[in-house]
Design an enzyme around this catalytic site. Structure first.
Site, PDB file in Angstrom:
ATOM      1  N   VAL A 667      55.685  39.759  -9.878  1.00  0.00           N
ATOM      2  CA  VAL A 667      56.320  39.228 -11.083  1.00  0.00           C
ATOM      3  C   VAL A 667      56.875  40.309 -12.005  1.00  0.00           C
ATOM      4  O   VAL A 667      57.478  40.001 -13.026  1.00  0.00           O
ATOM      5  CB  VAL A 667      55.332  38.345 -11.885  1.00  0.00           C
ATOM      6  CG1 VAL A 667      54.866  37.167 -11.062  1.00  0.00           C
ATOM      7  CG2 VAL A 667      54.133  39.157 -12.368  1.00  0.00           C
ATOM      8  N   GLU A 669      59.377  42.542 -11.914  1.00  0.00           N
ATOM      9  CA  GLU A 669      60.814  42.732 -12.110  1.00  0.00           C
ATOM     10  C   GLU A 669      61.548  41.443 -12.463  1.00  0.00           C
ATOM     11  O   GLU A 669      62.506  41.450 -13.235  1.00  0.00           O
ATOM     12  CB  GLU A 669      61.444  43.322 -10.837  1.00  0.00           C
ATOM     13  CG  GLU A 669      61.722  44.795 -10.904  1.00  0.00           C
ATOM     14  CD  GLU A 669      60.550  45.645 -10.447  1.00  0.00           C
ATOM     15  OE1 GLU A 669      60.650  46.874 -10.500  1.00  0.00           O
ATOM     16  OE2 GLU A 669      59.528  45.069 -10.041  1.00  0.00           O
TER      17      GLU A 669
END
Length: 706
Positions: A667, A669
């Protein structure tokens, strides 16, 4: 549930939270050391040239100064011979200081002042004077992007997408087409914690290095190569890291200088960079792009051409996956991508949160919005009309893909169906209101990782791995995985990370840490459960080691990615050119969520980052002098509390056992992707102005209609 028992997915608070808010957590600049020497770097003031002479007499006269090191006055001790004799080596570190008279960019570290106190070292550093042979420089990408050249090397990740069909011919005959140029300015990472290193000189010449970085083992390996040491001579710890966002993927010059100083004096040395010096190394590169889309009257994409020119340094090619995304997000039979580099007299760029995607998805998603308007289609309907059920490049099945569900969930929560398609259709007071949306995509990877878990007779559990926690909550998630797997209270799980004496772990980057290290911890716990069931209470403690080695053949059969749909509302005051992002809904499919609280925080932080990219963040360059101008947080603008309003994160249920045994993806990026494009699209909907240059500052927002 019993006291402290937790399950996967629960919003467990950070296990290291108390240590951080009370100050008991010790960062690299806070490590206690006896007879500590402080080092302060002196940075070059020219963009290109040679050092003719360095005058350090005044600096040496400052009380407490022990030495001033530079390439013309350095120790000839055997333990430094390899470092100096090997010369400049840009393959392992972005810049190797003090080994040459060459100046490659303004801000390059060219000397190190060593003193008994930081105050003395800092004062003396300001007294060092340098004579240069100044050479002509170039730092202006927008005016020279047509001079870009092909990168010397490209790997599978950074290469443009494999061509499909005849994109140029298809674009020429497309009944509806978009052809637009885009620009993104330089961004700098600016984590709260400054880059710092404390090097302890041990008996026999061994070094214990406390450093801000994103991977203990990978950093030690690079340092050992640079200094010609066996890796065993260095123990490296990055126990607490106050944010990095990619700036800690390679050793920065603070740790190189600290080691040089420690070896030279045979004492403990600390080097901490100032906020201004945080602007003297890697950054998200400035980039120029051209996007051409062709479509039939029904909205089916018939041509996609994506060209990009990114900035790099003179000494090293920096590449990232800029144009790759145009070949992976939508169906299109005719596609061509091109990616070139323009060498400039600036520091080598560096991976920055969602490298390549943060830049490359922006023109794609803005151009899709422009195409939707040209077709008279809803922007969401256009994306659904070109939805890829299988990977467009390579025709692989997805290991899991819930982007369609992201669209539906995000649109419903945002109220997208109530959007008036006409720009300049809604006004509240002095502000025009606009709605925009965009898609997000990032890779889902797993890397080799190891973990050891010890289950003691009293129920206490030790989890050991050299994983990093750069503020993402790694320690918490690993504790939660172990507690859930073993059925013990989370208070009884003690996580030990960020130390090269622990089992090897990959660098934390690319949103792969939980899928990699988390899987190793889960595997070790699975072994322990089986041992415990077999042995009962006949032993005092149980220990298990697990090695995650991704099956490249199996994983290679699938396209592995995370996805998101971002919807946003802006309010624009045309008279002032100001933009307020008043509402954002981000729906993301990121595999199985291990900790809902830390995962949500990651996406929220990404949204804020995207708002910064869209409206605030820009490192301005003085091209006459060839150096960055906005080198502090007074002039380099980032979002503050007043800039952030209503943010909502929605997770679409997803479980991907191809990417990891936990079903998790990543999660870190995805939260920032699509945000800048959605804001740009919302500004157009509010005002009728297309802004294709980031950041979208008031002067651009007030510009004549395009």
């Amino acid at each position: 549930m019993s006291r402290g028992l937790v399950a996967i997915g629960e919003p467990v608070p950070r296990v290291d939270g108390r240590a951080k808010v009370t100050g008991s957590a010790r960062y690299a600049a806070e490590i206690a050391a006896e007879a500590l020497v402080h080092g302060v770097a002196v940075n070059a003031t020219i963009a290109r040239g040679r050092i003719l002479a360095l005058h350090d007499e005044e600096a040496r006269a400052v009380h407490g100064v022990l030495d001033v090191l530079w390439h013309g006055h350095r120790s000839d001790a055997p333990h430094l011979a390899h470092y100096f004799d090997a010369g400049e080596d840009f393959s392992t570190v972005p810049a190797k200081p003090l080994v040459s008279d060459q100046v490659h960019y303004a801000g390059q570290p060219v000397a190190l002042v060593l003193a008994d106190t930081w105050e003395a070292a800092r004062h003396a550093a300001g007294l060092v004077r340098i004579d240069y042979d100044v050479q002509a420089h170039a730092t202006d990408l927008p005016h020279h992007h047509d001079e870009g050249r092909a990168p010397k090397e490209l790997d599978e990740d950074t290469a443009p997408p494999k061509p499909r069909g005849d994109a140029d011919a298809a674009f020429a005959v497309a009944p509806v087409k978009i052809d637009a140029e885009f620009h993104q300015a330089v961004e700098h990472h600016n984590p709260m914690e400054l880059h710092a290193s404390t090097v302890l000189f041990e008996a026999g010449g061994a070094l214990t290095v406390h450093d801000k970085n994103q991977g203990a083992h990978s950093t030690r390996k690079r340092l050992a190569k640079v200094f010609g040491f066996p890796e065993s001579r260095i123990t490296l710890l990055n126990t607490f890291v106050g944010g990095a966002f990619g700036s800690g993927l390679r050793p920065q010059y603070n740790v190189l200088l600290a080691i040089v100083g420690a070896l030279h004096l045979r004492r403990n040395v600390r080097v901490v960079l100032s906020r201004q010096q945080m602007f003297t190394f890697g950054h998200r590169p400035e980039i120029w792009q051209r996007m051409r889309l062709g479509a039939d009257r029904d909205g089916k994409l018939t041509a996609l051409i994506h060209e990009a020119v990114g900035e790099t340094s003179r000494v090293e090619d920096f590449t990232e996956m800029v144009t790759r995304w145009s070949g992976t997000l939508y169906r299109c039979d005719n596609l061509r991508g091109d990616y070139r580099l323009l060498p400039l007299d600036l520091p080598t760029p560096l991976d920055m949160r969602a490298p390549g995607a943060a830049s490359g998805l922006f023109p794609l998603e803005v151009a899709m919005d422009e195409l939707a308007h040209a077709l008279g289609m809803d922007p969401l309907a256009l994306r659904l009309a070109n939805y890829a059920e299988r990977a467009p490049s390579g025709d692989k099945p997805y290991s899991s893909k819930k982007l369609r569900e992201c669209y539906a969930l995000g649109a419903e929560r945002f109220g997208w169906s109530r959007r008036n398609p006409q720009p300049r259709s809604t006004r509240v007071g002095d502000e025009w209101v606009g709605w925009g949306m965009a898609s997000g995509q990032w890779i889902a990877e797993q890397h080799e990782a190891q973990a050891r878990v010890v289950w003691h007779a009293d129920g206490q559990v030790d989890v050991e791995t050299a994983a990093s926690d750069i503020g993402t909550g790694t320690s918490t998630v690993l504790a939660q995985i172990a507690a859930s797997a073993l059925g013990v209270p989370i208070e009884d799980v003690h996580v030990h990370i960020a130390d090269t004496r622990l089992p090897q772990a990959p660098t934390e980057g690319g949103s792969s840490h939980v899928a990699s290290v988390g899987s190793a911890v889960d595997g070790a716990c699975d072994k322990l459960r089986k041992k415990a069931a077999k042995l009962g209470s006949r032993v005092e403690k149980l220990e298990a080691h697990f090695h995650v080695q991704p099956d490249e053949d199996e994983q290679g059969r699938y396209e592995r990615a995370v996805h998101s749909a971002v919807f946003c509302e802006v309010r624009v005051d045309e008279a002032m050119g100001t933009v307020r992002v008043t509402r954002v809904v981000s729906a993301a499919a990121c595999g199985r969520i291990i900790n809902e609280l830390t995962a949500r925080s990651q996406v929220l932080g990404g949204i804020v980052w995207g708002i910064g990219q869209a409206l605030h963040e820009e490192t301005l360059i003085d091209h006459a002098l060839g150096r960055f101008m906005t080198v502090d947080l007074a002039n380099y603008h980032v979002p503050v509390n007043a800039d952030i309003h209503e943010l909502e994160v929605l997770f679409v249920p997803e479980d991907d056992r191809v990417v990891s045994r936990l079903g998790a993806k990543g999660v870190g990026e995805i939260g920032g992707l699509g945000v800048a494009a959605a804001i740009s699209n919302a500004i157009w909907h509010a005002t009728g102005r297309r802004v294709r240059s980031l950041p979208m500052t008031p002067d651009k927002v007030m510009a004549p209609h395009a």
